[in-house]
Design a protein around this motif. Sequence first.
Motif, PDB file in Angstrom:
ATOM      1  N   ASP A   1     -64.820  -6.614  22.841  1.00  0.00           N
ATOM      2  CA  ASP A   1     -63.714  -5.906  22.200  1.00  0.00           C
ATOM      3  C   ASP A   1     -62.618  -6.877  21.774  1.00  0.00           C
ATOM      4  N   GLU A   2     -62.371  -7.896  22.586  1.00  0.00           N
ATOM      5  CA  GLU A   2     -61.405  -8.945  22.207  1.00  0.00           C
ATOM      6  C   GLU A   2     -61.842  -9.635  20.928  1.00  0.00           C
ATOM      7  N   HIS A   3     -63.131  -9.969  20.848  1.00  0.00           N
ATOM      8  CA  HIS A   3     -63.664 -10.610  19.643  1.00  0.00           C
ATOM      9  C   HIS A   3     -63.496  -9.701  18.426  1.00  0.00           C
ATOM     10  N   LYS A   4     -63.745  -8.399  18.604  1.00  0.00           N
ATOM     11  CA  LYS A   4     -63.596  -7.468  17.480  1.00  0.00           C
ATOM     12  C   LYS A   4     -62.137  -7.399  17.029  1.00  0.00           C
ATOM     13  N   MET A   5     -61.223  -7.456  17.981  1.00  0.00           N
ATOM     14  CA  MET A   5     -59.803  -7.434  17.605  1.00  0.00           C
ATOM     15  C   MET A   5     -59.449  -8.678  16.806  1.00  0.00           C
ATOM     16  N   HIS A   6     -59.932  -9.838  17.250  1.00  0.00           N
ATOM     17  CA  HIS A   6     -59.693 -11.067  16.495  1.00  0.00           C
ATOM     18  C   HIS A   6     -60.216 -10.945  15.064  1.00  0.00           C
ATOM     19  N   ALA A   7     -61.371 -10.283  14.919  1.00  0.00           N
ATOM     20  CA  ALA A   7     -62.043 -10.240  13.607  1.00  0.00           C
ATOM     21  C   ALA A   7     -61.486  -9.163  12.686  1.00  0.00           C
ATOM     22  N   PHE A   8     -61.033  -8.036  13.241  1.00  0.00           N
ATOM     23  CA  PHE A   8     -60.756  -6.880  12.389  1.00  0.00           C
ATOM     24  C   PHE A   8     -59.302  -6.464  12.319  1.00  0.00           C
ATOM     25  N   VAL A   9     -58.396  -7.225  12.883  1.00  0.00           N
ATOM     26  CA  VAL A   9     -56.975  -6.970  12.658  1.00  0.00           C
ATOM     27  C   VAL A   9     -56.615  -7.414  11.248  1.00  0.00           C
TER      28      VAL A   9
ATOM     29  N   ALA B   1     -48.059  -5.660  20.633  1.00  0.00           N
ATOM     30  CA  ALA B   1     -47.751  -7.081  20.807  1.00  0.00           C
ATOM     31  C   ALA B   1     -46.903  -7.554  19.631  1.00  0.00           C
ATOM     32  N   HIS B   2     -45.916  -8.404  19.909  1.00  0.00           N
ATOM     33  CA  HIS B   2     -45.003  -8.893  18.876  1.00  0.00           C
ATOM     34  C   HIS B   2     -44.847 -10.408  19.016  1.00  0.00           C
ATOM     35  N   TRP B   3     -44.725 -11.089  17.893  1.00  0.00           N
ATOM     36  CA  TRP B   3     -44.516 -12.537  17.868  1.00  0.00           C
ATOM     37  C   TRP B   3     -43.316 -12.849  16.991  1.00  0.00           C
ATOM     38  N   ASP B   4     -42.332 -13.560  17.562  1.00  0.00           N
ATOM     39  CA  ASP B   4     -41.122 -13.909  16.816  1.00  0.00           C
ATOM     40  C   ASP B   4     -41.075 -15.385  16.428  1.00  0.00           C
ATOM     41  N   GLY B   5     -42.195 -16.084  16.591  1.00  0.00           N
ATOM     42  CA  GLY B   5     -42.236 -17.510  16.310  1.00  0.00           C
ATOM     43  C   GLY B   5     -42.077 -18.366  17.541  1.00  0.00           C
ATOM     44  N   HIS B   6     -41.713 -17.735  18.670  1.00  0.00           N
ATOM     45  CA  HIS B   6     -41.487 -18.480  19.909  1.00  0.00           C
ATOM     46  C   HIS B   6     -42.290 -17.927  21.087  1.00  0.00           C
TER      47      HIS B   6
ATOM     48  N   PRO C   1     -52.437 -14.021  22.390  1.00  0.00           N
ATOM     49  CA  PRO C   1     -52.240 -15.471  22.209  1.00  0.00           C
ATOM     50  C   PRO C   1     -53.042 -16.058  21.050  1.00  0.00           C
ATOM     51  N   PHE C   2     -54.210 -15.493  20.749  1.00  0.00           N
ATOM     52  CA  PHE C   2     -54.989 -15.968  19.601  1.00  0.00           C
ATOM     53  C   PHE C   2     -54.195 -15.818  18.311  1.00  0.00           C
ATOM     54  N   PHE C   3     -53.564 -14.668  18.121  1.00  0.00           N
ATOM     55  CA  PHE C   3     -52.801 -14.423  16.901  1.00  0.00           C
ATOM     56  C   PHE C   3     -51.528 -15.269  16.867  1.00  0.00           C
ATOM     57  N   ALA C   4     -50.934 -15.515  18.032  1.00  0.00           N
ATOM     58  CA  ALA C   4     -49.746 -16.378  18.079  1.00  0.00           C
ATOM     59  C   ALA C   4     -50.094 -17.786  17.628  1.00  0.00           C
ATOM     60  N   SER C   5     -51.288 -18.252  17.977  1.00  0.00           N
ATOM     61  CA  SER C   5     -51.724 -19.579  17.562  1.00  0.00           C
ATOM     62  C   SER C   5     -52.170 -19.586  16.106  1.00  0.00           C
ATOM     63  N   ARG C   6     -52.901 -18.553  15.699  1.00  0.00           N
ATOM     64  CA  ARG C   6     -53.470 -18.495  14.343  1.00  0.00           C
ATOM     65  C   ARG C   6     -52.396 -18.254  13.298  1.00  0.00           C
ATOM     66  N   PHE C   7     -51.391 -17.437  13.616  1.00  0.00           N
ATOM     67  CA  PHE C   7     -50.337 -17.095  12.661  1.00  0.00           C
ATOM     68  C   PHE C   7     -48.974 -17.483  13.233  1.00  0.00           C
ATOM     69  N   ALA C   8     -48.876 -18.723  13.672  1.00  0.00           N
ATOM     70  CA  ALA C   8     -47.679 -19.189  14.367  1.00  0.00           C
ATOM     71  C   ALA C   8     -46.447 -19.212  13.475  1.00  0.00           C
ATOM     72  N   ASP C   9     -46.638 -19.334  12.159  1.00  0.00           N
ATOM     73  CA  ASP C   9     -45.495 -19.499  11.262  1.00  0.00           C
ATOM     74  C   ASP C   9     -45.032 -18.195  10.636  1.00  0.00           C
TER      75      ASP C   9
END
Length: 481
Positions: free
Chosen positions: A119-127, A176-181, A156-164
């Motif tokens: 399911d984690e892999h599917k989330m990485h692939a289909f978000v 889950a939310h990412w503000d760049g930090h 954490p995968f998305f924080a690394s993949r879309f860090a900017d």
Amino acid sequence: MHVITLDNETDFDGWRKAARMLALNSVAPREVTWTVRGNEPELFEVEPERPLEEADGSFNVTAKFVELAKIAILHRNPARFALLYRLLWRLRSDHDLLYVATDPDIAEVSAMAKAVRRDEHKMHAFVRFREVGRESKSHYVAWFEPEHHIVPLAAPFFASRFADMPWSILTPDVCAHWDGHAVSITEGVGKSEAPTEDRLEETWRSYYASIFNPARLKVKAMQTEMPKKYWRNLPEASLIKPLIANAERATRAMIESDATEPHKAQKREAAEMPRKQAASTDSLTNLRAEAADCRACPLWKDATQTVFGEGPARARLMLVGEQPGDKEDLAGKPFVGPAGNMLDRALAEAGIDREKVYVTNAVKHFKFIPRGKIRLHQKPATPEITACRQWYERELAAVRPDLVVAMGATAAQCVLGKTTPVNKNRGRLITLDHTTRALVTVHPSYLLRLPDEEAKAREYQRFVDDLTLAAKLLKSSAHAA
């Protein structure tokens, strides 16, 4: 009976602390009821709880069990807390139990962990993120419906993949939310809170259609990897059925196309051309095929394909740009995007027929940073320019133009073999060898980036003037010859 109430569905630390205390007090698994705060049993539904006493002593379990439990506890099975405690209880007296794959408890917990990882892999692939707002105020939001409690695990995968880029992933469980930090987790929301289609989705659908290969389609395998339940949240979902429906026809067309006699036009031209020029054409064709597998620098890993030069094999004018852009990367041809349209217009105003010009780039692979579904252009570094320069040099030797126009600083560095300021060298004829000369000008994408319309018009005219100078130099050299 002991009732253990955990703070939330993924409270591993709370479960671990409670399980340790229960085991040290010799509380058997059948004497424990596990629940989550907010889901406590009704009054009189279970026997009154007997308080646990602090117990001396300790016991150890393997790190393998701890890691397995951390993942399995994210499964949505309501019996997972009891199952893990029962397994812990048994491991105290049988340290090798984890290696007995046929044991029912081991098999069930392992299957749960495997389902969570899948399911984690599917989330990485289909978000799929959608843009909310524009430019500096944009925020990227996605909706996903996980099968298990995986959002904190996958974030954490998305924080690394879309860090900017700032993003939020909304789900019914938690968000889950990412503000760049840092990643933050908030309560879940309904689907109505998720954004609808954005301005980028048509671009994404075009890209998806362009990479769909009907000859390699395996419908069952595709549906196994991308189950239909995910389709409703995928922008490309509207294309899947028609692409599958047309796959057989498209494959048949590809096979029929491959079966035709190859290179008919080249054969007819070869009969009319001088022997030396035909050899040059063959050389350029071979170069293009060889460059398709270039691995001289890491840029090939993320690019769609090598974008080689295009134009007549014996063009008198060669234009050299920086690198392919997003459109060029998808099409496999140089200067077909917005900068290419600008170049075509300027060439026409300068009296130059693009069909008679060989157009290429200093770097043959697209360098970019992904930002949601947008791929933002990144300037090539010197090692990448140096690694790719062999292709320019070999193109130059094959085409043998009279004049090379380097458009932009990257192109100038490639053509002249050193860092060359554009403005200091514009309008100056530079000798490359005894037959070829060069001019330096701006890249047409520079004109597109100018925010002021007056400056844009002024700089565009200077660009046309540079190309007009190139046309005059070619004309004068032709008369001299």
